[in-house]
Write a protein that holds these residues in place. Sequence first.
Motif, PDB file in Angstrom:
ATOM      1  N   LYS A 518       0.824  -1.209   0.000  1.00  0.00           N
ATOM      2  CA  LYS A 518       0.000   0.000   0.000  1.00  0.00           C
ATOM      3  C   LYS A 518       0.863   1.268   0.000  1.00  0.00           C
ATOM      4  N   ILE A 519       2.181   1.098   0.072  1.00  0.00           N
ATOM      5  CA  ILE A 519       3.111   2.233   0.120  1.00  0.00           C
ATOM      6  C   ILE A 519       4.105   2.117  -1.036  1.00  0.00           C
ATOM      7  N   SER A 520       4.344   3.220  -1.708  1.00  0.00           N
ATOM      8  CA  SER A 520       5.410   3.267  -2.712  1.00  0.00           C
ATOM      9  C   SER A 520       6.111   4.620  -2.608  1.00  0.00           C
ATOM     10  N   TYR A 527       3.657   7.608  -1.787  1.00  0.00           N
ATOM     11  CA  TYR A 527       2.274   7.435  -2.246  1.00  0.00           C
ATOM     12  C   TYR A 527       1.616   6.354  -1.373  1.00  0.00           C
ATOM     13  N   VAL A 528       0.470   6.710  -0.797  1.00  0.00           N
ATOM     14  CA  VAL A 528      -0.208   5.823   0.153  1.00  0.00           C
ATOM     15  C   VAL A 528      -1.604   5.489  -0.366  1.00  0.00           C
ATOM     16  N   ASP A 529      -1.862   4.203  -0.474  1.00  0.00           N
ATOM     17  CA  ASP A 529      -3.227   3.734  -0.755  1.00  0.00           C
ATOM     18  C   ASP A 529      -3.829   3.344   0.583  1.00  0.00           C
ATOM     19  N   GLU A 531      -6.883   2.716   1.337  1.00  0.00           N
ATOM     20  CA  GLU A 531      -8.068   1.852   1.294  1.00  0.00           C
ATOM     21  C   GLU A 531      -7.655   0.382   1.249  1.00  0.00           C
ATOM     22  N   ASN A 630      -9.669   3.866  -5.446  1.00  0.00           N
ATOM     23  CA  ASN A 630      -8.416   3.747  -6.193  1.00  0.00           C
ATOM     24  C   ASN A 630      -7.527   4.987  -6.084  1.00  0.00           C
ATOM     25  N   GLN A 631      -8.005   6.038  -5.428  1.00  0.00           N
ATOM     26  CA  GLN A 631      -7.210   7.251  -5.294  1.00  0.00           C
ATOM     27  C   GLN A 631      -6.144   7.088  -4.197  1.00  0.00           C
ATOM     28  N   GLN A 632      -5.069   7.818  -4.357  1.00  0.00           N
ATOM     29  CA  GLN A 632      -3.966   7.718  -3.405  1.00  0.00           C
ATOM     30  C   GLN A 632      -3.719   9.045  -2.686  1.00  0.00           C
ATOM     31  N   THR A 634      -0.741  11.582  -1.461  1.00  0.00           N
ATOM     32  CA  THR A 634       0.652  11.910  -1.776  1.00  0.00           C
ATOM     33  C   THR A 634       1.258  12.694  -0.624  1.00  0.00           C
TER      34      THR A 634
END
Length: 637
Positions: A518-520, A527-529, A531, A630-632, A634
Amino acid sequence: MKITFFSLAFLLFFAIDGNAQKGLDPTADEISQAKKLRESYSKDDIAILESSELITFDLNKKAAKVIVNHSIKEHLMNINHRADIQKYEFYDSESSIQNFSLKYRNDKTASFSVKDEFYKDRDLFYNDAKVKYVTIDFPVQGYNYKYEMEKKYDDVKYFTSLFFNDEYPVLSKKITFEIPNWLDVELKEFNFDGFKINKTSNTEDKKTIVTYTLENVPAAFKENSMPGRSYLYPHILVIAKSFTKDGATTTLFKSNADLYNWYKSLIAMMKDDTTVMKSKVNELTANAKTDEEKIKNIYYWVQDNIRYIAFEDGIAGFKPDESNNVFEKRYGDCKGMANLIKQMLKLAGFDARLTWIGTKHIAYDYSTPSLAVDNHMICTLMYKGKKIFLDGTEKYNSFGEYAERIQNKEAMIEDGDKCIIEKIPTTTADFNKETFKTTLAIENETLIGVCNKTYQGESRAEFLNIYNGFENTKRKERLDGYLSKQNKSIAVSDVKTSDLQNRDSKLTIDYNIAIQNKISSFDDEIYVDLEFMNEYKNFELKDRKVAYEMGYKTNYVSQINLKIPDGYNVTKMPTNLSIKENDFDINLSYENTGKEIIYKKSFMFKNGLIKADAIEKWNEFNKKLKENYNQQITLSK
């Protein structure tokens, strides 16, 4: 209680006799008609070109019962390239089938084997229902058969309803009643609005002939989680009120008092021997400090120790089993379990009574005196001037809480020679509130945190049903999988629960969580997802035409707090999303406090369903929900 026409959703799979008689290929006109019908009914393989039903009545003088003769004639056509179907009819100890036949369009008997056997259903332990059926092969498009069936009911009370809709679309439907002058019968019409049903009535030869006709009747819906068919389709309830013979009138079902008297006559046949359970009642109440504790101990003991098994056998489809039988066998149907609760509470000194009720699957109330009105039995406790309803089939319901399926439904409570009609109390979605809370931090591209879940009302009962369905030896593993939603990227550990034997308090679960993928990170940005629960993400009601009925009114609330790493600012967050309709009220919001991001979600289905006219709006929202998920986020250094 009795099996109905549509209760066989997936009927038996048997070898097909494909020996269609040669020389009976469809004509060019029939093939053309079949192709046109397929355009109109693209999801159906078969169309019924004509269907006529005739209902006549006779009198069994010796038994003082009204006999019903029900005949059906149908003209079937294959509108697909080929089709294999089963035609079937149920009967039982109160009915019999005199004719069950299939013919080619030239009226010669079709060479298919008719089967006749006991009906088996994994949900029924035993029942007296039999099914007569034939497996039919339609070799080519436009192929025709003629189906005929004649059925006799020994007692009119068991002949309750006739529906216009079939498993297949019907081009022309006719239902005719021939009512003799000596019989007082009401044909009660339901769901006729919106349908062009033509009704005629005329009197001839000491009888009244009532005919209903309807054209282009669509096939019955084949959807999961539907409301009961009595809400959906036009149909007729047949209520035989009385008959007159030789100047004497015999009352049948004129009012709910007559219905209750018949039920009461079945109760009078029972011979309960409560001595076998006396020691158990004493054991359950000996150390109880209050009357309420005594009641709960008995009620919960029945929930926990008596296995629910549906049982239908002639009159036993309506008559409760003796409490001693249920107690000793440790299983029973709803009627037997209700009677056991009643007798055990009476032994403990309480006023408990049998209670008939129709679940919300049934549209009727007790203003209609018919066996179609109820399909369930519970027990009513008369306690401190209040009526408390006890349903032994609801395994984890708390004392004083009622399942959605009986809320706001009329109950018929035994009261000596009379009965009491009272509605079951209803609750709001807040009563069933479920919450999820977690605080997360980013550690080496992993989301690490602690979670808390709470359940109350029917969400608690649902969780306990799931949890107790896990194998004992694998319960920890199964619970971890349940909490992680079977997602291999989510690791659950150190699970702690409240007392799962206590169904009277809020249920809580605390656990640690580690979420991968979930992290990049790229250069100075993370960038964190956020959900990972994805509530209702795949809940799309595609191509659905009828309401979706949930198990209960739902109020689900989620809050995810994400700690912002030191040295980072939030430069982008997902957009908020909300919708408010009569059936559902949903909100998703993001807040940046400077130290953390607070992500809140709430899903409220306050009526426990999505009505048919709201399905399109739900699907539109569901599409936006997926996009939002699907949004992240930042984070910039």
